[in-house]
Design a protein around this motif. Structure first.
Motif, short mmCIF file in Angstrom:
data_model
loop_
_atom_site.label_atom_id
_atom_site.label_comp_id
_atom_site.label_asym_id
_atom_site.label_seq_id
_atom_site.Cartn_x
_atom_site.Cartn_y
_atom_site.Cartn_z
N ASP A 61 0.85 -1.19 0.00
CA ASP A 61 0.00 0.00 0.00
C ASP A 61 0.89 1.24 0.00
O ASP A 61 1.41 1.64 1.05
CB ASP A 61 -0.92 0.00 1.22
N ALA A 62 1.06 1.83 -1.19
CA ALA A 62 1.96 2.98 -1.33
C ALA A 62 1.49 4.17 -0.50
O ALA A 62 2.30 5.03 -0.11
CB ALA A 62 2.08 3.37 -2.80
N ARG A 63 0.16 4.23 -0.22
CA ARG A 63 -0.33 5.36 0.57
C ARG A 63 0.19 5.28 2.01
O ARG A 63 0.48 6.31 2.63
CB ARG A 63 -1.86 5.39 0.57
N LEU A 64 0.33 4.04 2.53
CA LEU A 64 0.88 3.89 3.88
C LEU A 64 2.37 4.25 3.87
O LEU A 64 2.88 4.85 4.80
CB LEU A 64 0.69 2.46 4.39
N GLY A 65 3.05 3.86 2.78
CA GLY A 65 4.45 4.22 2.64
C GLY A 65 4.61 5.73 2.57
O GLY A 65 5.52 6.31 3.18
N LEU A 66 3.72 6.38 1.83
CA LEU A 66 3.73 7.84 1.71
C LEU A 66 3.49 8.48 3.07
O LEU A 66 4.22 9.39 3.48
CB LEU A 66 2.66 8.31 0.73
N LEU A 67 2.49 7.97 3.78
CA LEU A 67 2.16 8.50 5.10
C LEU A 67 3.38 8.42 6.02
O LEU A 67 3.72 9.37 6.72
CB LEU A 67 0.98 7.72 5.70
N ASN A 68 4.06 7.28 5.97
CA ASN A 68 5.25 7.10 6.80
C ASN A 68 6.38 8.06 6.40
O ASN A 68 7.13 8.54 7.26
CB ASN A 68 5.74 5.66 6.74
N GLY A 109 5.79 4.00 13.68
CA GLY A 109 5.73 2.66 14.23
C GLY A 109 4.33 2.07 14.15
O GLY A 109 4.16 0.90 13.80
N VAL A 110 3.35 2.90 14.47
CA VAL A 110 1.95 2.45 14.42
C VAL A 110 1.59 2.03 12.99
O VAL A 110 1.04 0.95 12.76
CB VAL A 110 1.00 3.58 14.91
N VAL A 111 1.93 2.89 12.03
CA VAL A 111 1.61 2.60 10.63
C VAL A 111 2.33 1.33 10.17
O VAL A 111 1.76 0.49 9.48
CB VAL A 111 2.01 3.78 9.71
N LYS A 112 3.56 1.17 10.60
CA LYS A 112 4.36 0.00 10.19
C LYS A 112 3.72 -1.29 10.73
O LYS A 112 3.63 -2.28 10.02
CB LYS A 112 5.78 0.16 10.72
N ILE A 113 3.27 -1.26 11.97
CA ILE A 113 2.65 -2.43 12.58
C ILE A 113 1.34 -2.75 11.86
O ILE A 113 1.05 -3.92 11.56
CB ILE A 113 2.45 -2.22 14.09
N VAL A 114 0.56 -1.72 11.56
CA VAL A 114 -0.68 -1.90 10.80
C VAL A 114 -0.37 -2.52 9.44
O VAL A 114 -1.03 -3.48 9.01
CB VAL A 114 -1.40 -0.54 10.61
#
Lengths: 201, 86
Positions: A61-68, A109-114
């Motif tokens: 999910d590139a959007r999660l990568g972007l968010l991070n 960290g939260v996003v990574k775990i998700v």
């Protein structure tokens, strides 16, 4: 009474030049060199398996990568402001910025775990294929650096409390710790496009 | 001279805009052949901004600046190079 003194009370109204933090720069250079090797290994393994790698990358999910990426950039900015405040001698101000940096940075960290959980639930593990083996390995090593960085930020916050003035030892810690955290950010700046964006849509 | 908050804000803004910009190119535009090179060039500039300003490398010795500029070039060049050869 606030433990930090006003800037005018302190003789520390100067930046600690990079040459005063040689140890952390030696470490940064070594770590960056290691990651360059990791990038090279990933990209060379990708040769001849480009369609597998790209198709696998599209399942991230590139959007999660972007968010991070955005989270780490913001956290870096906040920590930079904290270091700047410490350099001007204002340790209370430094502590406030460092806390903001920690809180925002914690989001990574939260996003990574998700993200990891979601991948595993969809059956995408390090054993799925070569791409995912690299994805978990590279982001995993980065995540370890991130956790160490968070611990370092907590140490810096404690130092802003225990020190009454921004003496040279406290500044050395704060400058070095800030530099380490920025490294965590900049490594992700390369990891994100390499892992998430090369596959295209 | 200590890093000023105004400078931090400017660098932060540049990083955010660059990040969003290259994401839009990568994810929402039909990826042209030069897309990956463009994304890696932007990434290289972002890394350089972080090194030079946040990490205050611009106040460092020439050797250290050159070393990290070389590292940035090698990483971005290598990722792009291997991509186009694959």
């Amino acid at each position: 009474m606030s433990p930090g003194r006003s800037p005018s009370d302190l003789a520390v109204d100067r930046a600690v030049p990079v040459s005063a933090t040689p140890s952390i720069w030696a470490f940064i250079a070594a770590d960056c060199f290691s990651f360059a090797i990791f990038f090279a290994v990933f990209m060379s393994e990708r040769l001849g398996k480009a369609s597998l790698f790209d198709e696998s990358a599209r399942r991230l999910d590139a959007r999660l990568g972007l968010l991070n990426t955005l989270i780490l950039i913001c956290s870096s900015g906040l920590v930079a402001a904290g270091v700047a405040a410490a350099q001007k001698g204002d340790l209370s101000e430094a502590r406030r910025w460092l806390w903001r940096g920690v809180i925002v940075g914690g989001g990574f960290g939260v996003v990574k775990i998700v993200e990891y959980s979601s991948k595993v639930l969809h059956g995408l593990t390090p054993l799925t294929n070569d791409f995912f083996m690299f994805y978990y390995a590279l982001t995993g090593v980065h995540f370890l650096h991130y956790l160490i960085g968070l611990a370092v930020l907590f140490v810096l916050i404690r130092k802003t409390r225990s020190a009454t003035i921004a003496d040279s030892n406290t500044l050395l810690w704060i400058n070095s710790g800030g530099i380490y955290w920025h490294m965590v950010d900049l490594l992700w700046v390369f990891l994100f496009p390499m892992l998430y964006l090369l596959g295209g849509r | 001279m200590a890093l000023q908050n105004k400078q931090i804000t400017n660098v932060w803004l540049a990083l955010i805009v660059a990040t969003l910009g290259s994401f839009v190119v990568a994810e929402y535009l039909a990826q042209p052949r030069w897309g990956v090179a463009a994304i890696m060039i932007v990434a290289a500039f972002k890394v350089r901004l972080i090194l030079r300003h946040f990490m205050e490398l611009k106040h460092a010795s020439t050797e250290l600046r050159v070393l990290f500029d070389a590292w940035i070039l090698v990483c971005a060049g290598m990722i792009s190079g291997f991509y186009y050869v694959a």
